[in-house]
Design a protein around this motif. Structure first.
Motif, PDB file in Angstrom:
ATOM      1  N   ALA A  26      64.373  54.095  63.675  1.00 20.87           N
ATOM      2  CA  ALA A  26      64.193  54.181  65.200  1.00 20.87           C
ATOM      3  C   ALA A  26      63.095  52.857  65.090  1.00 20.87           C
ATOM      4  O   ALA A  26      61.671  53.992  64.072  1.00 20.87           O
ATOM      5  CB  ALA A  26      64.220  54.560  66.353  1.00 20.87           C
ATOM      6  N   SER A  27      63.313  52.029  65.459  1.00 19.91           N
ATOM      7  CA  SER A  27      61.924  51.429  66.027  1.00 19.91           C
ATOM      8  C   SER A  27      61.816  49.998  66.936  1.00 19.91           C
ATOM      9  O   SER A  27      63.042  49.780  67.676  1.00 19.91           O
ATOM     10  CB  SER A  27      61.777  50.187  64.292  1.00 19.91           C
ATOM     11  N   HIS A  28      60.950  49.499  67.641  1.00 23.24           N
ATOM     12  CA  HIS A  28      60.380  48.299  68.376  1.00 23.24           C
ATOM     13  C   HIS A  28      60.017  47.861  67.240  1.00 23.24           C
ATOM     14  O   HIS A  28      60.028  46.977  68.042  1.00 23.24           O
ATOM     15  CB  HIS A  28      58.770  49.117  68.877  1.00 23.24           C
ATOM     16  N   ASP A  29      59.358  47.769  66.138  1.00 25.52           N
ATOM     17  CA  ASP A  29      59.157  47.107  64.618  1.00 25.52           C
ATOM     18  C   ASP A  29      60.618  45.920  64.798  1.00 25.52           C
ATOM     19  O   ASP A  29      61.109  45.603  63.484  1.00 25.52           O
ATOM     20  CB  ASP A  29      58.997  47.074  63.472  1.00 25.52           C
ATOM     21  N   LEU A  30      61.605  44.653  65.837  1.00 21.36           N
ATOM     22  CA  LEU A  30      62.727  44.449  65.461  1.00 21.36           C
ATOM     23  C   LEU A  30      62.494  43.306  64.240  1.00 21.36           C
ATOM     24  O   LEU A  30      63.464  43.350  63.229  1.00 21.36           O
ATOM     25  CB  LEU A  30      62.873  43.324  66.777  1.00 21.36           C
ATOM     26  N   GLY A  78      70.095  50.523  62.791  1.00 23.53           N
ATOM     27  CA  GLY A  78      68.110  50.899  64.078  1.00 23.53           C
ATOM     28  C   GLY A  78      68.816  50.806  64.861  1.00 23.53           C
ATOM     29  O   GLY A  78      70.043  50.359  65.629  1.00 23.53           O
ATOM     30  N   LEU A  79      67.649  51.813  65.778  1.00 21.08           N
ATOM     31  CA  LEU A  79      67.851  52.495  66.925  1.00 21.08           C
ATOM     32  C   LEU A  79      66.586  51.266  67.731  1.00 21.08           C
ATOM     33  O   LEU A  79      65.975  52.019  67.345  1.00 21.08           O
ATOM     34  CB  LEU A  79      67.691  54.079  67.304  1.00 21.08           C
ATOM     35  N   ILE A  80      67.442  50.652  68.433  1.00 21.75           N
ATOM     36  CA  ILE A  80      66.082  49.942  69.285  1.00 21.75           C
ATOM     37  C   ILE A  80      66.371  50.458  70.778  1.00 21.75           C
ATOM     38  O   ILE A  80      67.563  50.876  71.131  1.00 21.75           O
ATOM     39  CB  ILE A  80      66.422  48.182  68.893  1.00 21.75           C
ATOM     40  N   LYS A 113      65.520  57.034  71.560  1.00 26.34           N
ATOM     41  CA  LYS A 113      65.792  56.628  70.035  1.00 26.34           C
ATOM     42  C   LYS A 113      65.626  57.859  69.011  1.00 26.34           C
ATOM     43  O   LYS A 113      66.309  58.699  68.697  1.00 26.34           O
ATOM     44  CB  LYS A 113      64.692  55.669  70.000  1.00 26.34           C
ATOM     45  N   SER A 114      64.397  58.064  69.705  1.00 26.06           N
ATOM     46  CA  SER A 114      64.326  60.113  68.411  1.00 26.06           C
ATOM     47  C   SER A 114      64.530  60.898  69.727  1.00 26.06           C
ATOM     48  O   SER A 114      64.700  61.391  67.887  1.00 26.06           O
ATOM     49  CB  SER A 114      62.541  60.215  69.161  1.00 26.06           C
ATOM     50  N   THR A 115      65.376  61.150  70.230  1.00 23.97           N
ATOM     51  CA  THR A 115      65.628  62.256  70.557  1.00 23.97           C
ATOM     52  C   THR A 115      67.335  62.004  70.182  1.00 23.97           C
ATOM     53  O   THR A 115      67.540  63.154  69.402  1.00 23.97           O
ATOM     54  CB  THR A 115      65.689  62.382  72.073  1.00 23.97           C
ATOM     55  N   ILE A 116      67.836  61.099  70.085  1.00 19.58           N
ATOM     56  CA  ILE A 116      68.616  60.869  68.868  1.00 19.58           C
ATOM     57  C   ILE A 116      68.690  61.722  67.020  1.00 19.58           C
ATOM     58  O   ILE A 116      69.616  62.086  66.780  1.00 19.58           O
ATOM     59  CB  ILE A 116      69.745  60.135  68.616  1.00 19.58           C
ATOM     60  N   LEU A 117      67.543  61.110  67.269  1.00 21.11           N
ATOM     61  CA  LEU A 117      67.480  61.559  65.489  1.00 21.11           C
ATOM     62  C   LEU A 117      66.345  63.226  65.991  1.00 21.11           C
ATOM     63  O   LEU A 117      67.492  63.934  64.850  1.00 21.11           O
ATOM     64  CB  LEU A 117      66.117  60.799  65.295  1.00 21.11           C
ATOM     65  N   LYS A 118      66.665  63.321  66.194  1.00 19.33           N
ATOM     66  CA  LYS A 118      66.057  65.220  66.744  1.00 19.33           C
ATOM     67  C   LYS A 118      67.344  65.553  67.165  1.00 19.33           C
ATOM     68  O   LYS A 118      67.977  66.265  66.157  1.00 19.33           O
ATOM     69  CB  LYS A 118      65.494  64.856  67.595  1.00 19.33           C
ATOM     70  N   LEU A 119      68.332  64.737  68.428  1.00 22.56           N
ATOM     71  CA  LEU A 119      69.559  65.785  67.773  1.00 22.56           C
ATOM     72  C   LEU A 119      70.190  66.181  66.725  1.00 22.56           C
ATOM     73  O   LEU A 119      71.137  67.194  66.281  1.00 22.56           O
ATOM     74  CB  LEU A 119      70.302  65.130  69.027  1.00 22.56           C
ATOM     75  N   MET A 139      63.843  57.666  60.577  1.00 21.23           N
ATOM     76  CA  MET A 139      62.140  57.197  60.168  1.00 21.23           C
ATOM     77  C   MET A 139      62.320  57.108  61.404  1.00 21.23           C
ATOM     78  O   MET A 139      62.997  56.135  61.972  1.00 21.23           O
ATOM     79  CB  MET A 139      62.116  56.277  59.626  1.00 21.23           C
ATOM     80  N   ASP A 140      61.159  57.709  62.315  1.00 24.22           N
ATOM     81  CA  ASP A 140      61.574  57.166  63.596  1.00 24.22           C
ATOM     82  C   ASP A 140      59.766  56.617  63.546  1.00 24.22           C
ATOM     83  O   ASP A 140      58.738  56.922  63.017  1.00 24.22           O
ATOM     84  CB  ASP A 140      60.875  58.812  64.225  1.00 24.22           C
ATOM     85  N   GLU A 141      60.044  55.174  63.701  1.00 21.28           N
ATOM     86  CA  GLU A 141      58.357  54.168  63.879  1.00 21.28           C
ATOM     87  C   GLU A 141      58.214  54.236  63.014  1.00 21.28           C
ATOM     88  O   GLU A 141      56.622  54.574  62.309  1.00 21.28           O
ATOM     89  CB  GLU A 141      57.485  54.051  65.031  1.00 21.28           C
ATOM     90  N   PRO A 142      59.141  53.771  61.339  1.00 19.37           N
ATOM     91  CA  PRO A 142      58.335  53.828  60.261  1.00 19.37           C
ATOM     92  C   PRO A 142      56.875  53.246  59.558  1.00 19.37           C
ATOM     93  O   PRO A 142      56.035  53.574  58.772  1.00 19.37           O
ATOM     94  CB  PRO A 142      59.177  53.929  59.212  1.00 19.37           C
ATOM     95  N   SER A 143      56.921  51.792  60.936  1.00 16.99           N
ATOM     96  CA  SER A 143      55.554  50.907  60.235  1.00 16.99           C
ATOM     97  C   SER A 143      54.473  50.863  61.322  1.00 16.99           C
ATOM     98  O   SER A 143      53.939  50.170  61.233  1.00 16.99           O
ATOM     99  CB  SER A 143      56.953  49.822  60.309  1.00 16.99           C
TER     100      SER A 143
END
Lengths: 241, 267
Positions: free
Chosen positions: A187-191, A32-34, A41-47, A158-162
């Motif tokens: 990557a999510s804020h939904d802990l 989980g990237l929080i 977070k999203s930048t890491i996924l895109k990289l 997954m970027d904010e899947p929920s």
């Protein structure tokens, strides 16, 4: 499986979004990237996907993220975008799910069978022939996840899947993530969702890794989370941690 | 619903229309494309005074609308902005061409009037045929048909993406316009002082979204060529459709069927 070696990135070449990132994600791990908004977070996924290029080296399943390796890396990697409207570009859910499979040369029959299986897994059979512009935000989110799962990638990002999901669909996504054997980076804020789905958590702040370790340990650390503009997952708050 | 949302919704309705299952929808897209191009070519080739000969060509869209189970009013409604422009093309003809062609009672019909009506009819028929093609053929199949005609993949991808991105731009414009109107109560439309920043933001937002969409396509294996193989095999019915339609068009172009039928009745 995925390795970041001293990776840095900046959109404007002034403010670093990712700084000297060293991170190793093992095969089969769910990470989980929080972090607060703008933590990277999203930048890491895109990289990882070569949608952005920074300094340093990123290796995905033995392949360095370079232009030449992108087709192979992208074939192995599925990415659920933050905004489902940007992910669903074909007229119907079915066509969207078929898009990737057909691009990779799968026969129509085999592709359709796989589409049906994923729709059944997510309980989305009713959406199959629905037009993308006529389904709700939550349904579109589920469909976007389906378009990625149908590709059976080795790594799922997954970027904010929920986001935008009602409790029932959120639960379906959590259950689906739990049973997927692939390597997953969420990557999510939904802990609460992170707590239920991830083995490991990487806490980011201003593009730097602040904490990296066991999910339960980090998400229980109220002081650490609050220092980084986050708070305890709701379930822990209710338990009075 | 504001005007932009309405327009966006209308555009999407074309996708819904094209996804129908009528006899016309099931025809091979390449056959439909060939017939439409032939039809428009023949309609345009009629002489400017040959209104009676041209009238027979109305049969094709009328029959196709019936077979496609699309109400004709949908065509008139969706093209309500373009149709008056098409009809306006020949408006100057009655003033420029005053040569008398025929007379009904005391009313002299000049060449200009006939050529004006012919031009209007040609425009409407060409639009009807194009609309029928788009309303009965999904855009990706249409592009697939063009690829089969060896149209360069750059052009077909451009056509397909333009079609998709028009929706993206309209969606962004609609969202921005709604956000503006919510903070400008009682104001009609967007004030001229805001147009510069509105258009600039629209361009930037649309480009961002288009980039995200394209990334999403690339991540699922898109490398410049769409996979068009969902196009059904060309059946006998499709070939017959081409043969019968094109023969009829050619026949109507060579022989004035309306004049012949008229003679049968009058004599």
């Amino acid at each position: 499986m995925i390795e970041f070696q001293n990776v840095s990135f900046s959109y404007d070449k002034k403010t670093p979004v990712v700084q000297d990132l060293d991170l190793v994600i093992k095969k089969g791990e769910t990470v989980g990237l929080i972090g607060a908004n703008g933590a990277g977070k999203s930048t890491i996924l895109k990289l990882m996907l070569g949608l952005l290029y920074g300094e340093g080296t990123i290796i995905v399943d033995g392949l360095s993220v370079t232009k030449a390796n992108l087709p192979m890396i992208r074939k192995k990697t599925g990415y659920v975008l933050q905004d489902s409207d940007n992910q669903m570009f074909m007229p119907t859910v079915y066509e969207d799910m078929m898009f990737g499979l057909r691009n990779y040369g799968m026969s129509r029959e085999a592709a359709e069978a796989r589409v049906d299986a994923v729709l059944e897994q997510l309980g989305l059979q009713d959406l199959k022939y629905r037009h993308n512009h006529k389904i709700s935000g939550g349904e579109k989110r589920m469909a976007a996840i389906a378009t990625v799962l149908v590709m059976q990638p080795e790594v799922i990002l997954m970027d904010e899947p929920s986001t935008a999901l009602d409790p029932f669909n959120r639960r379906t996504v959590i259950r689906t993530i739990q049973v997927l054997p692939q390597t997953k980076v969420i990557a999510s804020h939904d802990l609460d969702m992170i707590l239920e789905t991830c083995d490991r958590v990487v806490l980011l702040s201003h593009g730097k890794v602040v904490a990296d370790g066991d999910c339960g340990m980090i998400l229980r650390d109220r002081a650490l989370l609050e220092q980084n503009r986050m708070e305890l997952p709701l379930c822990m708050q209710m338990q009075g941690v | 619903m504001d005007k932009l949302s309405g327009a966006q919704s209308e555009l999407r309705e074309m996708d819904v229309l094209a996804a129908g299952i009528s006899v016309v929808h099931r025809l091979h897209p390449l056959c439909k494309l060939l017939v439409t191009v032939t039809y428009i070519f023949i309609v345009v080739s009629f002489h400017k005074y040959d209104l009676s000969g041209l009238i027979v060509m109305v049969l094709y869209p009328v029959l196709m609308f019936q077979a496609a189970e699309i109400p004709v009013r949908v065509f008139f409604y969706k093209l309500r902005v373009v149709l008056p422009l098409v009809c306006a093309v020949g408006l100057a003809n009655p003033f420029l061409d005053r040569m008398p062609l025929t007379q009904i009672g005391n009313l002299v019909i000049t060449g200009g009037v006939v050529s004006m009506l012919t031009l209007m009819l040609k425009g409407c028929l060409a639009l009807m045929a194009s609309f029928l093609l788009v309303a009965t053929t999904p855009i990706d199949m249409l592009c697939g048909a063009l690829r089969k005609l060896h149209v360069p993949k750059v052009l077909t991808a451009l056509l397909l993406l333009t079609y998709r991105y028009v929706g993206v731009i309209m969606g962004e414009a609609s969202a921005m316009s709604q956000a503006y109107s919510l903070r400008a109560p009682g104001q009609k439309g967007i004030h001229i002082s805001a147009w510069g920043s509105f258009l600039g933001q629209l361009l930037l937002r649309s480009m961002d979204r288009a980039q995200e969409l394209y990334s999403s396509m690339e991540l699922r294996g898109f490398q410049g060529e769409f996979f068009y193989s969902d196009i059904p095999a060309c059946r006998v019915s499709s070939v017959m459709f081409v043969l019968v339609s094109c023969s009829f068009f050619a026949c109507a172009r060579v022989v004035n069927i309306a004049w012949l039928l008229g003679n049968l009745v009058v004599r």
